[in-house]
Design a protein around this motif. Structure first.
Motif, PDB file in Angstrom:
ATOM      1  N   THR A 122      -6.737 -29.324 -42.769  1.00  0.00           N
ATOM      2  CA  THR A 122      -8.058 -29.974 -42.802  1.00  0.00           C
ATOM      3  C   THR A 122      -7.984 -31.504 -42.801  1.00  0.00           C
ATOM      4  O   THR A 122      -8.955 -32.159 -42.439  1.00  0.00           O
ATOM      5  N   TYR A 139     -10.448 -35.525 -41.289  1.00  0.00           N
ATOM      6  CA  TYR A 139     -10.720 -36.849 -41.877  1.00  0.00           C
ATOM      7  C   TYR A 139     -10.022 -37.933 -41.052  1.00  0.00           C
ATOM      8  O   TYR A 139     -10.547 -39.028 -40.863  1.00  0.00           O
ATOM      9  N   ILE A 185      -9.305 -27.473 -51.017  1.00  0.00           N
ATOM     10  CA  ILE A 185      -9.605 -26.163 -50.431  1.00  0.00           C
ATOM     11  C   ILE A 185      -9.834 -25.142 -51.553  1.00  0.00           C
ATOM     12  O   ILE A 185     -10.824 -24.419 -51.556  1.00  0.00           O
ATOM     13  N   ASP A 188      -7.308 -40.771 -53.719  1.00  0.00           N
ATOM     14  CA  ASP A 188      -7.608 -39.339 -53.540  1.00  0.00           C
ATOM     15  C   ASP A 188      -7.926 -38.651 -54.871  1.00  0.00           C
ATOM     16  O   ASP A 188      -8.746 -37.738 -54.924  1.00  0.00           O
TER      17      ASP A 188
HETATM   18  O1   DC Z   1      -3.112 -34.509 -45.581  1.00  0.00           O
HETATM   19  P1   DC Z   1      -3.408 -35.798 -44.832  1.00  0.00           P
HETATM   20  O2   DC Z   1      -2.500 -36.922 -45.199  1.00  0.00           O
HETATM   21  O3   DC Z   1      -3.467 -35.590 -43.362  1.00  0.00           O
HETATM   22  O4   DC Z   1      -4.880 -36.216 -45.311  1.00  0.00           O
HETATM   23  C1   DC Z   1      -5.516 -37.354 -44.812  1.00  0.00           C
HETATM   24  C2   DC Z   1      -6.571 -37.851 -45.816  1.00  0.00           C
HETATM   25  O5   DC Z   1      -7.655 -36.941 -45.866  1.00  0.00           O
HETATM   26  C3   DC Z   1      -6.092 -38.077 -47.232  1.00  0.00           C
HETATM   27  O6   DC Z   1      -6.492 -39.372 -47.653  1.00  0.00           O
HETATM   28  C4   DC Z   1      -6.805 -37.052 -48.051  1.00  0.00           C
HETATM   29  C5   DC Z   1      -7.953 -36.619 -47.208  1.00  0.00           C
HETATM   30  N1   DC Z   1      -8.222 -35.188 -47.290  1.00  0.00           N
HETATM   31  C6   DC Z   1      -9.204 -34.781 -48.150  1.00  0.00           C
HETATM   32  O7   DC Z   1      -9.775 -35.616 -48.860  1.00  0.00           O
HETATM   33  N2   DC Z   1      -9.541 -33.473 -48.228  1.00  0.00           N
HETATM   34  C7   DC Z   1      -8.922 -32.556 -47.470  1.00  0.00           C
HETATM   35  N3   DC Z   1      -9.276 -31.268 -47.553  1.00  0.00           N
HETATM   36  C8   DC Z   1      -7.872 -32.952 -46.590  1.00  0.00           C
HETATM   37  C9   DC Z   1      -7.547 -34.284 -46.532  1.00  0.00           C
END
Ligand code: DC
Length: 227
Positions: free
Chosen positions: A38, A42, A139, A191
């Motif tokens: 997911t 973003y 999730i 985060d």
């Molecule tokens: O896992 P990643 O590094 O590709 O995630 C990119 C950004 O998206 C990270 O700053 C957290 C955010 N993210 C989020 O807030 N919720 C999610 N379900 C997945 C990613």
């Protein structure tokens, strides 16, 4: 014990570079499930905003962009190291979503409640079909709290920075470990302290610390939980 056995909806959450995507992809392949990372959604919105010269601090414009942009996440169409294709309006933006400029701005974009609402809705619709391994930050807590199996994959900031550093060096980038560590720590902070859907383990998640485990060991452990 999971809610349905074998579990149909598997949620894997955890901080940046904890190995969630590698684990999720291997697990999805072993079970014949859909793999859905997911974070790419973003990242896609962040890259689109930067590409269109929209200021990432402009919450209203970024939210409108997320609400009005369908993002397609499809199985990888090429063997160039990607785990899936990311498409917007038919354009392949898979590698653009991995640019360092996206890394630097995605936490800000993903903290906006309107962006989260728009993207979580798309994610939930896909996840509820089942036979899915879904990877992210929220999730198990927000997107699919009914998931049959929830894994929270953790690792220290130093170990995660070391992994990201090795990945970037292997791709030919000129980077310093200390800079990457500082960025990992800053992304963790954003985060896990945001108001909406902060990064945290669901109460019923199984927490795995991957600092002293190889990805194969983690995979075997999670596979055993599925069988
Ligand atoms: O896992 P990643 O590094 O590709 O995630 C990119 C950004 O998206 C990270 O700053 C957290 C955010 N993210 C989020 O807030 N919720 C999610 N379900 C997945 C990613």
């Amino acid at each position: 014990m999971t809610k349905t056995h074998p579990p149909s909806i598997i949620a894997i959450d955890g901080p940046a570079a904890s190995g969630k995507s590698t684990l999720g992809l291997k697990l999805a392949q072993a079970l014949g499930y859909l793999f859905f990372d997911t974070g790419v959604m973003y990242r896609a919105i962040t890259w689109l905003a930067l590409d269109r010269d929209i200021d990432v601090r402009d919450e209203a414009q970024i939210t409108a962009l997320a609400e009005g942009t369908p993002i397609d996440v499809a199985p990888a169409s090429r063997s160039d190291g990607r785990v899936c294709d990311v498409l917007v309006g038919g354009k392949d933006i898979t590698w653009e979503t991995r640019l360092p400029i996206v890394d630097a701005n995605v936490s800000v974009v993903s903290a906006y409640p309107g962006v989260r609402a728009a993207l979580s809705k798309q994610q939930r619709r896909i996840g509820q079909r089942g036979r899915v391994v879904m990877v992210g930050r929220d999730i198990g807590t927000v997107v699919l709290p009914e998931a049959d199996l929830k894994i929270y994959l953790d690792a220290s900031a130093e170990e995660r920075a070391r992994r990201r550093y090795n990945e970037l060096i292997a791709r030919g980038a000129n980077v310093k470990y200390e800079d990457i560590l500082a960025k990992v720590i800053e992304r963790d902070r954003i985060d896990s302290t945001r108001d909406v859907a902060p990064l945290k383990a669901a109460p019923d998640a199984i927490i795995i610390d991957s600092d002293k485990m190889s990805i194969d060991e983690v995979f075997e452990k999670v596979l055993a939980l599925c069988k």
